[in-house]
Design a protein around this motif. Structure first.
Motif, PDB file in Angstrom:
ATOM      1  N   GLY A  43     -33.581  57.393   6.134  1.00 39.04           N
ATOM      2  CA  GLY A  43     -32.377  57.381   5.305  1.00 39.04           C
ATOM      3  C   GLY A  43     -31.114  57.513   6.136  1.00 39.04           C
ATOM      4  O   GLY A  43     -30.107  56.833   5.884  1.00 39.04           O
ATOM      5  N   ASP A  44     -31.139  58.389   7.135  1.00 40.07           N
ATOM      6  CA  ASP A  44     -29.980  58.561   8.014  1.00 40.07           C
ATOM      7  C   ASP A  44     -29.688  57.277   8.794  1.00 40.07           C
ATOM      8  O   ASP A  44     -28.537  56.886   8.963  1.00 40.07           O
ATOM      9  CB  ASP A  44     -30.205  59.722   8.988  1.00 40.07           C
ATOM     10  CG  ASP A  44     -30.126  61.076   8.308  1.00 40.07           C
ATOM     11  OD1 ASP A  44     -29.639  61.135   7.156  1.00 40.07           O
ATOM     12  OD2 ASP A  44     -30.547  62.066   8.927  1.00 40.07           O
ATOM     13  N   ALA A  48     -26.300  55.027   8.525  1.00 43.85           N
ATOM     14  CA  ALA A  48     -25.488  54.672   9.691  1.00 43.85           C
ATOM     15  C   ALA A  48     -25.251  53.166   9.726  1.00 43.85           C
ATOM     16  O   ALA A  48     -24.152  52.705  10.038  1.00 43.85           O
ATOM     17  CB  ALA A  48     -26.174  55.141  10.966  1.00 43.85           C
ATOM     18  N   THR A  49     -26.271  52.391   9.381  1.00 44.33           N
ATOM     19  CA  THR A  49     -26.135  50.936   9.336  1.00 44.33           C
ATOM     20  C   THR A  49     -25.110  50.515   8.287  1.00 44.33           C
ATOM     21  O   THR A  49     -24.366  49.553   8.480  1.00 44.33           O
ATOM     22  CB  THR A  49     -27.497  50.281   9.018  1.00 44.33           C
ATOM     23  OG1 THR A  49     -28.442  50.685  10.000  1.00 44.33           O
ATOM     24  CG2 THR A  49     -27.401  48.775   9.010  1.00 44.33           C
ATOM     25  N   ARG A  55     -24.436  62.150   4.708  1.00 39.95           N
ATOM     26  CA  ARG A  55     -25.261  61.854   3.542  1.00 39.95           C
ATOM     27  C   ARG A  55     -24.376  61.789   2.306  1.00 39.95           C
ATOM     28  O   ARG A  55     -23.329  62.421   2.237  1.00 39.95           O
ATOM     29  CB  ARG A  55     -26.315  62.928   3.378  1.00 39.95           C
ATOM     30  CG  ARG A  55     -27.323  62.906   4.500  1.00 39.95           C
ATOM     31  CD  ARG A  55     -28.471  63.867   4.192  1.00 39.95           C
ATOM     32  NE  ARG A  55     -29.465  63.793   5.240  1.00 39.95           N
ATOM     33  CZ  ARG A  55     -29.611  64.701   6.183  1.00 39.95           C
ATOM     34  NH1 ARG A  55     -28.853  65.759   6.199  1.00 39.95           N
ATOM     35  NH2 ARG A  55     -30.534  64.554   7.109  1.00 39.95           N
ATOM     36  N   ARG A  56     -24.819  61.050   1.320  1.00 39.00           N
ATOM     37  CA  ARG A  56     -24.069  60.923   0.077  1.00 39.00           C
ATOM     38  C   ARG A  56     -24.064  62.247  -0.673  1.00 39.00           C
ATOM     39  O   ARG A  56     -25.019  63.006  -0.633  1.00 39.00           O
ATOM     40  CB  ARG A  56     -24.703  59.853  -0.802  1.00 39.00           C
ATOM     41  CG  ARG A  56     -24.563  58.480  -0.192  1.00 39.00           C
ATOM     42  CD  ARG A  56     -25.215  57.444  -1.027  1.00 39.00           C
ATOM     43  NE  ARG A  56     -24.565  57.361  -2.327  1.00 39.00           N
ATOM     44  CZ  ARG A  56     -24.963  56.576  -3.306  1.00 39.00           C
ATOM     45  NH1 ARG A  56     -26.008  55.825  -3.153  1.00 39.00           N
ATOM     46  NH2 ARG A  56     -24.324  56.548  -4.448  1.00 39.00           N
TER      47      ARG A  56
END
Length: 65
Positions: A43-44, A48-49, A55-56
């Motif tokens: 998820g991280d 980043a992409t 984080r949201r």
């Protein structure tokens, strides 16, 4: 001669234990934590992409308390 109407039962706890046993083996706790670490890292990297640095938050997802 004594006739029993219903066979004796072990009780609620034993019923729940049997239901849990019927589910089969559960993943080891270490395997679970390894899976969570992998999902967080994935998820991280996706964040980043997408250009996110953090984080949201719940507010960004539209959740109100």
């Amino acid at each position: 001669m004594t006739i029993m109407a219903t066979p004796p039962r072990a009780g609620w706890y034993e019923d729940e234990e049997q239901r849990d046993n019927d589910l089969g083996p559960m993943p080891d706790e270490a395997e679970f934590h390894q899976l969570v670490r992998h999902l967080v890292a994935d998820g991280d990297s996706r964040a980043a992409t997408a250009g996110r640095l953090a984080r949201r938050t719940l507010a960004e997802m539209g959740v109100t308390r």
